[in-house]
Design a protein around this motif. Sequence first.
Motif, PDB file in Angstrom:
ATOM      1  N   ALA A  88      20.552   1.370  10.828  1.00 59.72           N
ATOM      2  CA  ALA A  88      21.968   1.823  10.390  1.00 59.72           C
ATOM      3  C   ALA A  88      22.093   3.155  10.672  1.00 59.72           C
ATOM      4  N   LEU A  89      21.147   4.146  10.397  1.00 58.37           N
ATOM      5  CA  LEU A  89      20.939   5.486  10.741  1.00 58.37           C
ATOM      6  C   LEU A  89      21.337   5.811  12.068  1.00 58.37           C
ATOM      7  N   ASP A  90      20.998   5.217  13.172  1.00 63.72           N
ATOM      8  CA  ASP A  90      21.240   5.337  14.403  1.00 63.72           C
ATOM      9  C   ASP A  90      22.657   5.078  14.725  1.00 63.72           C
ATOM     10  N   ALA A  91      23.364   3.940  13.969  1.00 68.97           N
ATOM     11  CA  ALA A  91      24.869   3.904  14.084  1.00 68.97           C
ATOM     12  C   ALA A  91      25.529   4.801  13.394  1.00 68.97           C
ATOM     13  N   LEU A  92      25.237   5.354  12.297  1.00 76.24           N
ATOM     14  CA  LEU A  92      25.908   6.343  11.411  1.00 76.24           C
ATOM     15  C   LEU A  92      25.802   7.847  12.334  1.00 76.24           C
ATOM     16  N   THR A  93      24.664   7.955  12.983  1.00 80.91           N
ATOM     17  CA  THR A  93      24.598   9.249  13.677  1.00 80.91           C
ATOM     18  C   THR A  93      25.264   9.336  14.812  1.00 80.91           C
ATOM     19  N   ALA A  94      25.654   8.187  15.517  1.00 83.12           N
ATOM     20  CA  ALA A  94      26.485   8.111  16.296  1.00 83.12           C
ATOM     21  C   ALA A  94      27.982   8.426  16.052  1.00 83.12           C
ATOM     22  N   ALA A  95      28.132   7.898  14.898  1.00 83.38           N
ATOM     23  CA  ALA A  95      29.793   8.000  14.333  1.00 83.38           C
ATOM     24  C   ALA A  95      29.528   9.520  13.897  1.00 83.38           C
ATOM     25  N   ALA A  96      28.551  10.259  13.248  1.00 81.18           N
ATOM     26  CA  ALA A  96      28.799  11.495  12.852  1.00 81.18           C
ATOM     27  C   ALA A  96      28.736  12.394  14.041  1.00 81.18           C
ATOM     28  N   TYR A 120      30.694  11.771  16.545  1.00 77.17           N
ATOM     29  CA  TYR A 120      31.998  11.703  17.264  1.00 77.17           C
ATOM     30  C   TYR A 120      32.801  12.886  17.306  1.00 77.17           C
ATOM     31  N   GLY A 121      32.748  13.930  16.163  1.00 74.43           N
ATOM     32  CA  GLY A 121      33.497  14.840  16.639  1.00 74.43           C
ATOM     33  C   GLY A 121      34.607  15.203  15.400  1.00 74.43           C
ATOM     34  N   PHE A 122      35.233  14.130  14.823  1.00 75.37           N
ATOM     35  CA  PHE A 122      36.333  14.379  13.987  1.00 75.37           C
ATOM     36  C   PHE A 122      35.632  14.675  12.474  1.00 75.37           C
ATOM     37  N   ALA A 123      36.118  15.536  11.784  1.00 74.38           N
ATOM     38  CA  ALA A 123      35.714  16.103  10.494  1.00 74.38           C
ATOM     39  C   ALA A 123      35.502  15.089   9.657  1.00 74.38           C
ATOM     40  N   GLU A 124      36.518  14.159   9.358  1.00 73.79           N
ATOM     41  CA  GLU A 124      36.666  13.042   8.269  1.00 73.79           C
ATOM     42  C   GLU A 124      35.365  12.028   8.515  1.00 73.79           C
ATOM     43  N   ILE A 125      35.577  11.850   9.878  1.00 74.29           N
ATOM     44  CA  ILE A 125      34.322  10.740  10.432  1.00 74.29           C
ATOM     45  C   ILE A 125      32.913  11.144  10.144  1.00 74.29           C
ATOM     46  N   THR A 126      32.618  12.637  10.742  1.00 76.55           N
ATOM     47  CA  THR A 126      31.619  13.144  10.534  1.00 76.55           C
ATOM     48  C   THR A 126      30.900  13.405   9.176  1.00 76.55           C
ATOM     49  N   THR A 127      31.666  13.808   8.258  1.00 76.98           N
ATOM     50  CA  THR A 127      31.303  13.920   7.040  1.00 76.98           C
ATOM     51  C   THR A 127      31.206  12.603   6.194  1.00 76.98           C
ATOM     52  N   ALA A 128      31.888  11.800   6.640  1.00 79.47           N
ATOM     53  CA  ALA A 128      31.583  10.277   5.883  1.00 79.47           C
ATOM     54  C   ALA A 128      30.302   9.659   6.369  1.00 79.47           C
ATOM     55  N   ALA A 129      30.491   9.737   7.824  1.00 83.01           N
ATOM     56  CA  ALA A 129      28.945   9.213   8.108  1.00 83.01           C
ATOM     57  C   ALA A 129      27.662  10.007   7.756  1.00 83.01           C
ATOM     58  N   THR A 130      27.954  11.592   7.506  1.00 84.57           N
ATOM     59  CA  THR A 130      26.776  12.294   7.036  1.00 84.57           C
ATOM     60  C   THR A 130      26.502  11.734   5.843  1.00 84.57           C
ATOM     61  N   TYR A 131      27.402  11.593   4.878  1.00 83.01           N
ATOM     62  CA  TYR A 131      27.213  11.121   3.528  1.00 83.01           C
ATOM     63  C   TYR A 131      26.469   9.858   3.641  1.00 83.01           C
ATOM     64  N   GLU A 132      26.992   8.843   4.333  1.00 84.06           N
ATOM     65  CA  GLU A 132      26.426   7.285   4.341  1.00 84.06           C
ATOM     66  C   GLU A 132      25.001   7.588   4.689  1.00 84.06           C
ATOM     67  N   ILE A 133      24.576   8.685   5.746  1.00 83.61           N
ATOM     68  CA  ILE A 133      23.215   8.861   6.161  1.00 83.61           C
ATOM     69  C   ILE A 133      22.237   9.046   4.951  1.00 83.61           C
ATOM     70  N   ALA A 134      23.001  10.273   4.097  1.00 88.94           N
ATOM     71  CA  ALA A 134      22.248  10.667   2.968  1.00 88.94           C
ATOM     72  C   ALA A 134      21.834   9.589   2.006  1.00 88.94           C
TER      73      ALA A 134
END
Length: 144
Positions: free
Chosen positions: A29-37, A39-53
């Motif tokens: 799951a962390l690998d998938a979320l890291t790939a999403a983070a 990606y480069g779009f702020a909304e996706i990056t912050t959401a993925a980073t939050y989910e990683i945490a």
Amino acid sequence: MAAREATRIALSLPIERSLPRRVEATRAALDALTAAADYGFAEITTAATYEIAVMYRELGGALLRAPRPRGLDALEQEQYALLLEEQAFPFEESAIKAFEANLARLDQGIWNESVQRSAAALTEMVPARYGKHERRDLRYASPG
């Protein structure tokens, strides 16, 4: 979906058997979320980073809530609890770092729901640092 699947794997006795399955699912799951983070779009990056945490925090919490073996005396129970706390600590630290990474995006002018939720989580996890509330004097002294 991978994150949801990982959190569904309950820790059970003996923990030596259930923990590796949970950790492996969490890593996927962390690998998938890291790939999403990344990606480069702020909304996706912050959401993925939050989910990683959240993933790290949940794994640490699962360790702390893990069932204790039966038949342990009081000292053994205490030692077992300390062992679980030691194993949970790095995951909690990783969660804090990920939440802080989101909070650091304030410097880039990014303030969205994921950054807000990260700030709220930090207030709970590290209240001495993030739970402070400024007190201001609301009186106004006239210049005359």
